[in-house]
Write an enzyme that holds these catalytic residues in place. Structure first.
Site, mmCIF file in Angstrom:
data_model
loop_
_atom_site.group_PDB
_atom_site.id
_atom_site.type_symbol
_atom_site.label_atom_id
_atom_site.label_comp_id
_atom_site.label_asym_id
_atom_site.label_seq_id
_atom_site.Cartn_x
_atom_site.Cartn_y
_atom_site.Cartn_z
ATOM 1 N N ASP A 118 0.876 -1.164 0.000
ATOM 2 C CA ASP A 118 0.000 0.000 0.000
ATOM 3 C C ASP A 118 0.920 1.222 0.000
ATOM 4 O O ASP A 118 2.113 1.108 0.291
ATOM 5 C CB ASP A 118 -0.886 -0.041 1.249
ATOM 6 C CG ASP A 118 -1.715 1.205 1.423
ATOM 7 O OD1 ASP A 118 -2.382 1.623 0.444
ATOM 8 O OD2 ASP A 118 -1.701 1.784 2.530
ATOM 9 N N ASP A 164 -0.089 5.146 1.002
ATOM 10 C CA ASP A 164 -0.317 6.096 2.092
ATOM 11 C C ASP A 164 -0.447 5.378 3.433
ATOM 12 O O ASP A 164 -1.276 4.490 3.599
ATOM 13 C CB ASP A 164 -1.571 6.928 1.817
ATOM 14 C CG ASP A 164 -1.459 7.733 0.524
ATOM 15 O OD1 ASP A 164 -0.334 8.055 0.114
ATOM 16 O OD2 ASP A 164 -2.512 8.027 -0.080
#
Length: 188
Positions: free
Chosen positions: A7, A9
């Protein structure tokens, strides 16, 4: 192919409830870029799968997103690291797409692009949706306690997390775990 899916953020860079909208706002988490470089040096290909609904909300445009990623690539390069590909969902939750995590559409795109099955491929994220999407595609779920994952520090994970979810303090701790794994034995 040794592949890991991250991922963005809250896992690689600082997250914000107001969204990361510009290269100036994109700031790496301590040790994250070095962790990616360490994985690369151990032979791992790193791919990003990220919800970017700020695009669909009109908070930033593709040029700004590209500028954020250019900054990330430049900073990574300075550490001897790289990201092989970035897959993102530009849609808002009400658009009903299949690529917005927790749905596995981005992961299906990754599998197709690289021509591999994702069974057992590590997926690393700071939130439940990241791991649900990865697990739905057969990935091995890893939660980092940065970004949204901070909320789980010192607590047991809720049953909503995929079975077998492993927990790491941050991306650097995950990278330490990953690169210390024994190499797979060749088939006889």
């Amino acid at each position: 192919m040794k592949l890991v899916i991250l991922d963005r953020d809250g896992t690689i860079n600082v997250d914000s409830d107001q969204y990361i909208k510009s290269p100036q706002e994109w700031q790496p988490l301590p040790g994250a870029l070095e962790a990616i470089a360490r994985m690369n040096h151990a032979g791992w290909h790193v791919v990003i799968a990220s919800n970017q609904s700020g695009l669909g909300r009109g908070l930033f445009d593709v040029a700004s997103l590209n500028a954020m990623h250019a900054k990330m690539h430049k900073l990574l390069s300075a550490h001897g690291g790289r990201v092989d590909a970035i897959f993102y969902c530009p849609h808002t939750a009400d658009e009903g797409c299949s690529c917005r995590k927790p749905l596995p559409g981005l992961f299906e795109q990754i599998a197709e692009r690289f021509g591999i099955e994702l069974k057992g491929v590590p997926v690393v994220g700071d939130g439940l949706r990241d791991l649900q999407a990865g697990a739905a595609a057969g990935c091995e779920p890893h939660l980092v306690l940065t970004g949204k994952g901070e909320a789980y520090r010192g607590k047991p994970l809720p049953d909503t997390f995929p079975p077998g979810t492993r927990v790491h303090a941050d991306l650097a701790a995950f990278a330490d775990d990953l690169v210390s794994r024994p190499a797979p034995r060749p088939a006889a």
